[in-house]
Design an enzyme around this catalytic site. Structure first.
Site, mmCIF file in Angstrom:
data_model
loop_
_atom_site.group_PDB
_atom_site.id
_atom_site.type_symbol
_atom_site.label_atom_id
_atom_site.label_comp_id
_atom_site.label_asym_id
_atom_site.label_seq_id
_atom_site.Cartn_x
_atom_site.Cartn_y
_atom_site.Cartn_z
ATOM 1 N N GLY A 100 38.326 77.231 43.465
ATOM 2 C CA GLY A 100 37.910 75.838 43.720
ATOM 3 C C GLY A 100 39.230 75.115 43.352
ATOM 4 O O GLY A 100 39.729 75.037 42.029
ATOM 5 N N PHE A 160 38.740 68.559 41.686
ATOM 6 C CA PHE A 160 39.537 67.924 40.585
ATOM 7 C C PHE A 160 39.555 68.910 39.307
ATOM 8 O O PHE A 160 40.600 68.833 38.612
ATOM 9 C CB PHE A 160 38.493 66.596 40.131
ATOM 10 C CG PHE A 160 38.791 65.649 41.051
ATOM 11 C CD1 PHE A 160 40.049 64.796 41.121
ATOM 12 C CD2 PHE A 160 37.537 65.114 41.753
ATOM 13 C CE1 PHE A 160 40.113 63.637 41.817
ATOM 14 C CE2 PHE A 160 37.962 63.988 42.894
ATOM 15 C CZ PHE A 160 39.169 63.220 42.926
ATOM 16 N N GLY A 161 38.476 69.856 39.046
ATOM 17 C CA GLY A 161 38.541 70.537 38.097
ATOM 18 C C GLY A 161 39.542 71.606 38.204
ATOM 19 O O GLY A 161 40.427 71.797 37.151
ATOM 20 N N ALA A 168 34.608 62.632 38.516
ATOM 21 C CA ALA A 168 35.764 63.253 38.568
ATOM 22 C C ALA A 168 36.368 63.208 37.399
ATOM 23 O O ALA A 168 37.087 63.959 36.712
ATOM 24 C CB ALA A 168 36.755 62.274 39.502
ATOM 25 N N GLU A 178 27.826 52.384 48.642
ATOM 26 C CA GLU A 178 29.103 52.110 49.343
ATOM 27 C C GLU A 178 29.038 52.369 50.946
ATOM 28 O O GLU A 178 29.793 51.675 51.558
ATOM 29 C CB GLU A 178 30.111 53.036 48.685
ATOM 30 C CG GLU A 178 30.690 52.966 47.634
ATOM 31 C CD GLU A 178 31.546 53.873 46.708
ATOM 32 O OE1 GLU A 178 32.043 53.458 45.713
ATOM 33 O OE2 GLU A 178 31.592 55.061 47.112
ATOM 34 N N VAL A 217 34.906 82.150 48.193
ATOM 35 C CA VAL A 217 34.211 83.107 46.892
ATOM 36 C C VAL A 217 32.907 83.400 47.179
ATOM 37 O O VAL A 217 32.116 82.455 47.754
ATOM 38 C CB VAL A 217 34.245 82.196 45.583
ATOM 39 C CG1 VAL A 217 33.720 83.096 44.530
ATOM 40 C CG2 VAL A 217 35.732 82.108 45.265
HETATM 41 C C1 FAD Z 1 31.314 61.081 48.485
HETATM 42 C C2 FAD Z 1 31.509 61.101 46.779
HETATM 43 C C3 FAD Z 1 32.085 60.136 46.421
HETATM 44 C C4 FAD Z 1 32.231 60.275 44.957
HETATM 45 N N1 FAD Z 1 32.807 59.249 44.331
HETATM 46 C C5 FAD Z 1 33.144 59.274 42.874
HETATM 47 C C6 FAD Z 1 33.960 58.251 42.324
HETATM 48 O O1 FAD Z 1 33.897 57.056 42.907
HETATM 49 N N2 FAD Z 1 34.150 58.402 41.014
HETATM 50 C C7 FAD Z 1 33.905 59.598 40.362
HETATM 51 O O2 FAD Z 1 34.074 59.746 39.216
HETATM 52 N N3 FAD Z 1 33.171 60.617 40.961
HETATM 53 C C8 FAD Z 1 32.741 60.421 42.316
HETATM 54 N N4 FAD Z 1 32.325 61.549 42.858
HETATM 55 C C9 FAD Z 1 31.939 62.818 41.944
HETATM 56 C C10 FAD Z 1 33.087 63.650 42.059
HETATM 57 O O3 FAD Z 1 33.993 63.860 43.163
HETATM 58 C C11 FAD Z 1 32.804 64.970 41.542
HETATM 59 O O4 FAD Z 1 32.228 65.027 40.230
HETATM 60 C C12 FAD Z 1 34.134 65.838 41.360
HETATM 61 O O5 FAD Z 1 34.841 66.162 42.715
HETATM 62 C C13 FAD Z 1 33.747 67.241 40.635
HETATM 63 O O6 FAD Z 1 34.912 68.131 40.622
HETATM 64 P P1 FAD Z 1 34.841 69.540 40.568
HETATM 65 O O7 FAD Z 1 36.279 70.249 40.528
HETATM 66 O O8 FAD Z 1 33.801 70.042 40.072
HETATM 67 O O9 FAD Z 1 34.337 70.119 42.264
HETATM 68 P P2 FAD Z 1 35.027 69.493 43.749
HETATM 69 O O10 FAD Z 1 35.859 68.220 43.560
HETATM 70 O O11 FAD Z 1 33.770 69.202 44.364
HETATM 71 O O12 FAD Z 1 35.840 70.701 44.150
HETATM 72 C C14 FAD Z 1 35.131 71.813 44.474
HETATM 73 C C15 FAD Z 1 36.266 72.720 45.037
HETATM 74 O O13 FAD Z 1 35.455 74.121 45.309
HETATM 75 C C16 FAD Z 1 35.614 74.392 46.902
HETATM 76 N N5 FAD Z 1 34.761 75.367 46.829
HETATM 77 C C17 FAD Z 1 33.138 75.284 46.862
HETATM 78 N N6 FAD Z 1 32.730 76.386 46.977
HETATM 79 C C18 FAD Z 1 33.472 77.375 47.157
HETATM 80 C C19 FAD Z 1 33.651 78.758 47.450
HETATM 81 N N7 FAD Z 1 32.372 79.255 47.588
HETATM 82 N N8 FAD Z 1 34.710 79.397 47.766
HETATM 83 C C20 FAD Z 1 36.090 78.766 47.587
HETATM 84 N N9 FAD Z 1 35.986 77.485 47.347
HETATM 85 C C21 FAD Z 1 35.031 76.655 46.916
HETATM 86 C C22 FAD Z 1 35.415 73.269 47.420
HETATM 87 O O14 FAD Z 1 36.139 73.476 48.693
HETATM 88 C C23 FAD Z 1 36.453 72.255 46.670
HETATM 89 O O15 FAD Z 1 37.799 72.098 46.859
HETATM 90 C C24 FAD Z 1 31.865 61.443 44.311
HETATM 91 C C25 FAD Z 1 31.555 62.582 45.123
HETATM 92 C C26 FAD Z 1 31.230 62.335 46.415
HETATM 93 C C27 FAD Z 1 30.665 63.705 47.008
#
Ligand code: FAD
Length: 415
Positions: free
Chosen positions: A10, A13-14, A312, A169, A78
């Site tokens: 993934g 952000f993380g 995020a 929004e 994955v």
């Molecule tokens: C529309 C929207 C608006 C948001 N606005 C805000 C905000 O204003 N402020 C804020 O703090 N948070 C916001 N959030 C929440 C924030 O974006 C998430 O909490 C944050 O992105 C989580 O980070 P993450 O790394 O866990 O997952 P993500 O950033 O979602 O990243 C997950 C990654 O894993 C990949 N992935 C998933 N499944 C698989 C797989 N099986 N195989 C390979 N790759 C895979 C995806 O393609 C993606 O790139 C928002 C979320 C959304 C949907």
């Protein structure tokens, strides 16, 4: 001697922050994502409402990490994790690991009604955003040629399910699109007559905010012409619209902003999850030997009882933290203390003039809050390839109401 292999699943952000924080560690880092881009989800609603093109909110992971010599980027989905063999199974092939960081985020939850997905797309990826953009713009186009009054009314009703920050929004921005941007573009219909309905099962909008902020958001939405329906759970959703109990809301464009479910990491690892499918992790974010789960896919309750939220900043902080844990293990140094979450606060915008913010040291609403919201997002963009360009385009859209990305692309049947 080969170097330790760190695999990150993934590049959200993380995952991306973990990879970048491992830049100086003596390890081979492989980051795998099913998309070739890192997505800035907080601005995704701008793509869905034609304010920004997709390339302003997403950037190729490969180009972000091009200078990081120890990082390899792979495009792949994955499908599973074999913790005994220590391999990540992809749709095509597998990747061995010594340390694994799972950061695959979350998806929409339709609360057991997965068949609603086809009629009510959620907003999570670029494809989702362009699908929603297409449906919104097509609805206005179809209404322009529709002669039947009831069918035209259905085309000009936009239903957003869920009044969290994303729903609010979207509702505010679609209302502005109809009232201002498109107002002079059509001849047979009045786009400003479109009905934007925000449906929320709970008692108030922006439930994560203080009550006074929720009330302010509600008033601002109503001022924009949004019809807000609280204590209203959607009970059916199909091609023709949605039902709230016995009441029917015919609509050609329904958008799902209601529920979140973690990606199936619990199943991959065979580990316990909370009700939203998030893996219950240890205070050092581990879920198995040398396996860490972070961001939206993880569930962690802090010693003071707070649960780390799915936002995020939490994913970024966890990404940096696991990089430290892994670096310490590789160097045989003592482990860092358990993960602590620094909560920067909550922000949400309601159209182009209002926002609500709750920072630890400041609670604000209105126009000043909108500017702080904007500056905060520009600040968060720093580090992505073109922050100045995105900010200028964004400001231009703001000043002109132009929403220049009003392109209907991709396949969909016209109503
Ligand atoms: C529309 C929207 C608006 C948001 N606005 C805000 C905000 O204003 N402020 C804020 O703090 N948070 C916001 N959030 C929440 C924030 O974006 C998430 O909490 C944050 O992105 C989580 O980070 P993450 O790394 O866990 O997952 P993500 O950033 O979602 O990243 C997950 C990654 O894993 C990949 N992935 C998933 N499944 C698989 C797989 N099986 N195989 C390979 N790759 C895979 C995806 O393609 C993606 O790139 C928002 C979320 C959304 C949907």
């Amino acid at each position: 001697m080969t170097r330790p292999r760190v695999v990150i699943a993934g590049a959200g952000f993380g995952g991306l922050f973990a990879a970048q924080a491992l830049a100086r560690v003596d390890a081979d880092v492989t980051i795998v994502d099913r998309h070739n881009y890192h997505l800035f989800q907080p601005l995704l609603y701008q793509v869905a409402t034609a304010g920004l093109p997709p390339s302003d909110v997403a950037w190729p992971v490969r180009s972000i990490l091009r200078r990081q010599r120890n990082a390899t980027v792979l495009l792949g989905e994955v499908k599973g994790i074999d913790t005994r063999q220590r391999v990540v199974e992809l749709a095509h092939g597998s990747i061995p690991y010594d340390y694994l960081v799972v950061a695959t985020g979350s998806t929409h939850s339709y609360f057991g009604h997965d068949d609603w997905r086809a009629f009510a797309p959620g907003l999570k990826s670029i494809d989702d955003a362009t699908t929603i953009r297409r449906r919104i713009l097509r609805a206005f186009e179809a209404a322009e040629v529709e002669t039947d009054a009831a069918r035209r009314e259905r085309l000009l009703r936009f239903v957003i399910v869920g009044a969290g920050p994303t729903g609010v929004e979207l509702a505010g921005t679609i209302a502005e699109l109809a009232r201002f941007t498109l107002a002079a573009d059509f001849r047979r219909i009045d786009p400003a007559s479109a009905k934007i309905v925000l449906v929320e099962a709970g008692p108030r909008v922006l439930a994560a905010f203080r009550e006074a902020q929720s009330e302010y958001a509600l008033r601002s939405l109503v001022r924009l012409g949004v019809e807000v329906r609280t204590n209203a759970a959607v009970t059916a959703c199909d091609e023709e619209g949605v039902s709230i109990g016995a009441e029917r809301l015919p609509s050609a464009t329904v958008i799902w902003a209601a529920g979140v479910a973690a990606s199936p990491v619990g199943r991959w690892l065979g580990k316990s999850t909370d009700r939203a499918g998030r893996v219950l992790v240890q205070p050092d974010l581990s879920a198995d030997e040398n396996v860490f789960v972070i961001g939206d896919a993880a569930s962690l309750t802090l010693p003071d009882g707070r649960r780390v939220p799915g936002v995020a900043p939490a994913a970024k902080q966890q990404g940096r933290y696991v990089a430290k844990v892994i670096a310490a293990r590789i160097a045989a140094r003592p482990a860092p203390p358990p993960f602590e979450y620094r909560d920067p606060g909550n922000l949400a915008t309601i159209g182009r003039k209002c926002a609500v913010i709750e920072f630890p040291f400041l609670t604000l609403r209105g126009f000043a809050a909108w500017w702080i919201w904007g500056i905060a997002h520009i600040y968060f963009l720093v580090g992505v390839p073109s922050p100045v360009l995105v900010s200028i385009r964004w400001l231009w859209e703001y000043l002109t109401y132009s929403r220049g990305a009003r392109l209907i692309t991709g396949q969909e049947h016209a109503d």
